[in-house]
Scaffold this motif. Structure first.
Motif, PDB file in Angstrom:
ATOM      1  N   ILE A   9       0.232  -6.104   4.911  1.00  0.00           N
ATOM      2  CA  ILE A   9      -0.648  -4.938   5.231  1.00  0.00           C
ATOM      3  C   ILE A   9      -0.627  -4.624   3.680  1.00  0.00           C
ATOM      4  CG2 ILE A   9      -0.030  -3.928   7.725  1.00  0.00           C
ATOM      5  CD1 ILE A   9       1.446  -2.200   7.132  1.00  0.00           C
ATOM      6  N   GLU A  10       1.364  -4.502   3.355  1.00  0.00           N
ATOM      7  CA  GLU A  10       1.057  -4.368   1.677  1.00  0.00           C
ATOM      8  C   GLU A  10       0.199  -4.996   1.314  1.00  0.00           C
ATOM      9  OE1 GLU A  10       5.269  -3.933   1.158  1.00  0.00           O
ATOM     10  OE2 GLU A  10       4.970  -2.028   1.664  1.00  0.00           O
ATOM     11  N   GLU A  11      -0.135  -5.959   0.699  1.00  0.00           N
ATOM     12  CA  GLU A  11      -0.577  -7.051  -0.099  1.00  0.00           C
ATOM     13  C   GLU A  11      -1.602  -6.836   0.921  1.00  0.00           C
ATOM     14  OE1 GLU A  11       1.253 -10.724   1.030  1.00  0.00           O
ATOM     15  OE2 GLU A  11       2.734 -10.582  -0.253  1.00  0.00           O
ATOM     16  N   GLN A  12      -2.888  -6.727   1.369  1.00  0.00           N
ATOM     17  CA  GLN A  12      -4.153  -6.331   1.978  1.00  0.00           C
ATOM     18  C   GLN A  12      -4.377  -4.726   1.934  1.00  0.00           C
ATOM     19  OE1 GLN A  12      -5.222  -8.570   6.306  1.00  0.00           O
ATOM     20  NE2 GLN A  12      -3.418  -9.568   5.875  1.00  0.00           N
ATOM     21  N   ILE A  13      -3.577  -4.154   1.792  1.00  0.00           N
ATOM     22  CA  ILE A  13      -4.718  -2.967   1.470  1.00  0.00           C
ATOM     23  C   ILE A  13      -3.975  -1.963   0.517  1.00  0.00           C
ATOM     24  CG2 ILE A  13      -4.751  -0.114   2.777  1.00  0.00           C
ATOM     25  CD1 ILE A  13      -5.097  -1.733   5.355  1.00  0.00           C
ATOM     26  N   PHE A  14      -2.513  -1.890   0.800  1.00  0.00           N
ATOM     27  CA  PHE A  14      -2.312  -0.718  -0.288  1.00  0.00           C
ATOM     28  C   PHE A  14      -1.993  -1.558  -2.119  1.00  0.00           C
ATOM     29  CE2 PHE A  14       2.259   0.502  -3.252  1.00  0.00           C
ATOM     30  CZ  PHE A  14       1.806   1.312  -2.837  1.00  0.00           C
ATOM     31  N   TYR A  15      -0.963  -2.486  -2.474  1.00  0.00           N
ATOM     32  CA  TYR A  15      -1.019  -3.414  -3.505  1.00  0.00           C
ATOM     33  C   TYR A  15      -2.523  -3.560  -3.692  1.00  0.00           C
ATOM     34  CZ  TYR A  15       3.547  -4.673  -3.053  1.00  0.00           C
ATOM     35  OH  TYR A  15       4.845  -4.809  -3.157  1.00  0.00           O
ATOM     36  N   PRO A  16      -3.952  -3.983  -3.264  1.00  0.00           N
ATOM     37  CA  PRO A  16      -5.351  -3.899  -4.639  1.00  0.00           C
ATOM     38  C   PRO A  16      -5.129  -2.562  -4.605  1.00  0.00           C
ATOM     39  CG  PRO A  16      -5.220  -5.106  -2.454  1.00  0.00           C
ATOM     40  CD  PRO A  16      -3.923  -4.954  -2.038  1.00  0.00           C
ATOM     41  N   ALA A  17      -4.968  -1.429  -4.185  1.00  0.00           N
ATOM     42  CA  ALA A  17      -5.723   0.139  -4.389  1.00  0.00           C
ATOM     43  C   ALA A  17      -4.243   0.531  -5.382  1.00  0.00           C
ATOM     44  CB  ALA A  17      -5.497   1.210  -2.859  1.00  0.00           C
ATOM     45  N   LEU A  95      -3.309   1.663   7.242  1.00  0.00           N
ATOM     46  CA  LEU A  95      -2.306   0.890   6.893  1.00  0.00           C
ATOM     47  C   LEU A  95      -2.158   0.444   8.628  1.00  0.00           C
ATOM     48  CD1 LEU A  95      -0.721   2.280   4.379  1.00  0.00           C
ATOM     49  CD2 LEU A  95      -0.898  -0.176   4.185  1.00  0.00           C
ATOM     50  N   THR A  96      -1.745   1.514   9.664  1.00  0.00           N
ATOM     51  CA  THR A  96      -1.535   1.600  10.723  1.00  0.00           C
ATOM     52  C   THR A  96      -1.719   0.671  12.151  1.00  0.00           C
ATOM     53  OG1 THR A  96      -0.341   4.099  10.684  1.00  0.00           O
ATOM     54  CG2 THR A  96      -1.016   3.124  12.985  1.00  0.00           C
ATOM     55  N   ALA A  97      -3.783   0.485  11.755  1.00  0.00           N
ATOM     56  CA  ALA A  97      -4.327  -0.490  12.022  1.00  0.00           C
ATOM     57  C   ALA A  97      -4.284  -1.809  12.453  1.00  0.00           C
ATOM     58  CB  ALA A  97      -5.650   0.191  12.449  1.00  0.00           C
ATOM     59  N   LEU A  98      -3.914  -2.351  11.246  1.00  0.00           N
ATOM     60  CA  LEU A  98      -3.824  -3.296  10.405  1.00  0.00           C
ATOM     61  C   LEU A  98      -2.448  -4.106  11.009  1.00  0.00           C
ATOM     62  CD1 LEU A  98      -5.049  -6.252   9.582  1.00  0.00           C
ATOM     63  CD2 LEU A  98      -3.391  -5.010   6.550  1.00  0.00           C
ATOM     64  N   LYS A  99      -1.837  -3.338  11.211  1.00  0.00           N
ATOM     65  CA  LYS A  99      -0.295  -3.286  11.599  1.00  0.00           C
ATOM     66  C   LYS A  99      -0.392  -3.567  13.083  1.00  0.00           C
ATOM     67  CE  LYS A  99       4.473  -1.386  11.826  1.00  0.00           C
ATOM     68  NZ  LYS A  99       5.358  -0.467  12.210  1.00  0.00           N
ATOM     69  N   GLU A 100      -0.872  -2.700  13.823  1.00  0.00           N
ATOM     70  CA  GLU A 100      -1.084  -3.296  15.209  1.00  0.00           C
ATOM     71  C   GLU A 100      -1.455  -4.313  15.423  1.00  0.00           C
ATOM     72  OE1 GLU A 100      -2.748   0.667  16.835  1.00  0.00           O
ATOM     73  OE2 GLU A 100      -0.783   1.804  16.149  1.00  0.00           O
ATOM     74  N   ASN A 101      -3.028  -4.550  14.400  1.00  0.00           N
ATOM     75  CA  ASN A 101      -3.571  -5.868  14.806  1.00  0.00           C
ATOM     76  C   ASN A 101      -2.598  -6.900  14.330  1.00  0.00           C
ATOM     77  OD1 ASN A 101      -6.191  -7.742  15.696  1.00  0.00           O
ATOM     78  ND2 ASN A 101      -6.060  -7.381  13.276  1.00  0.00           N
ATOM     79  N   LEU A 102      -1.582  -6.976  13.536  1.00  0.00           N
ATOM     80  CA  LEU A 102      -1.434  -8.116  13.230  1.00  0.00           C
ATOM     81  C   LEU A 102      -0.646  -8.198  13.844  1.00  0.00           C
ATOM     82  CD1 LEU A 102      -1.217  -7.855   9.259  1.00  0.00           C
ATOM     83  CD2 LEU A 102      -2.357  -9.272  10.483  1.00  0.00           C
ATOM     84  N   LEU A 103       0.505  -7.229  15.013  1.00  0.00           N
ATOM     85  CA  LEU A 103       1.088  -7.118  15.487  1.00  0.00           C
ATOM     86  C   LEU A 103       0.647  -7.857  17.118  1.00  0.00           C
ATOM     87  CD1 LEU A 103       4.092  -4.216  15.071  1.00  0.00           C
ATOM     88  CD2 LEU A 103       4.159  -6.278  14.423  1.00  0.00           C
ATOM     89  N   ALA A 104       0.108  -7.200  17.504  1.00  0.00           N
ATOM     90  CA  ALA A 104      -0.494  -7.509  18.430  1.00  0.00           C
ATOM     91  C   ALA A 104      -0.790  -8.887  19.114  1.00  0.00           C
ATOM     92  CB  ALA A 104      -1.774  -6.942  19.079  1.00  0.00           C
TER      93      ALA A 104
END
Length: 110
Positions: A9-17, A95-104
């Motif tokens: 989630i950091e690599e997909q959302i946080f780091y680019p921003a 970040l939360t939505a992506l985390k939940e999706n990846l975990l699911a």
């Protein structure tokens, strides 16, 4: 599981921003290399028998690497991101939505 999802989630959302906002490619490149090293160790540990000769050493090194990485993020990357006005609070939902999706998805394939 969390140690594999957090870097994603950091690599997909946080780091680019952060790359756009703080303009410190060297710092963010190092963070991504640290992620790659942690992912490699996690894969090695996951494939090992817990009684394997190097298992404990690899777990300890992974923990030390994660501690170092968290300190770098906390005191350098996040500090610079806050100073830039990057809008960290606005990212929480994504970040939360992506985390939940990846975990699911990981749970459904396990």
């Amino acid at each position: 599981m969390e140690l594999t999802v957090l870097p994603a989630i950091e690599e997909q959302i946080f780091y680019p921003a952060a790359r756009d906002a703080i303009n410190d490619d060297d710092l963010l490149n190092k963070a991504e290399v640290e992620h790659a090293g942690a992912k490699d160790l996690i894969a090695q540990i996951s494939a090992m028998d817990v009684k394997g000769e190097l298992f404990n050493a690899k777990v300890i090194v992974l923990g030390e690497s994660i501690d170092h990485h968290v300190d770098k993020e906390r005191y350098e990357i996040f500090s610079k991101a806050r100073q830039s006005g990057m809008g960290l609070k606005g990212m929480v939902d994504d970040l939360t939505a992506l985390k939940e999706n990846l975990l699911a998805n990981d749970q459904t394939t396990a």
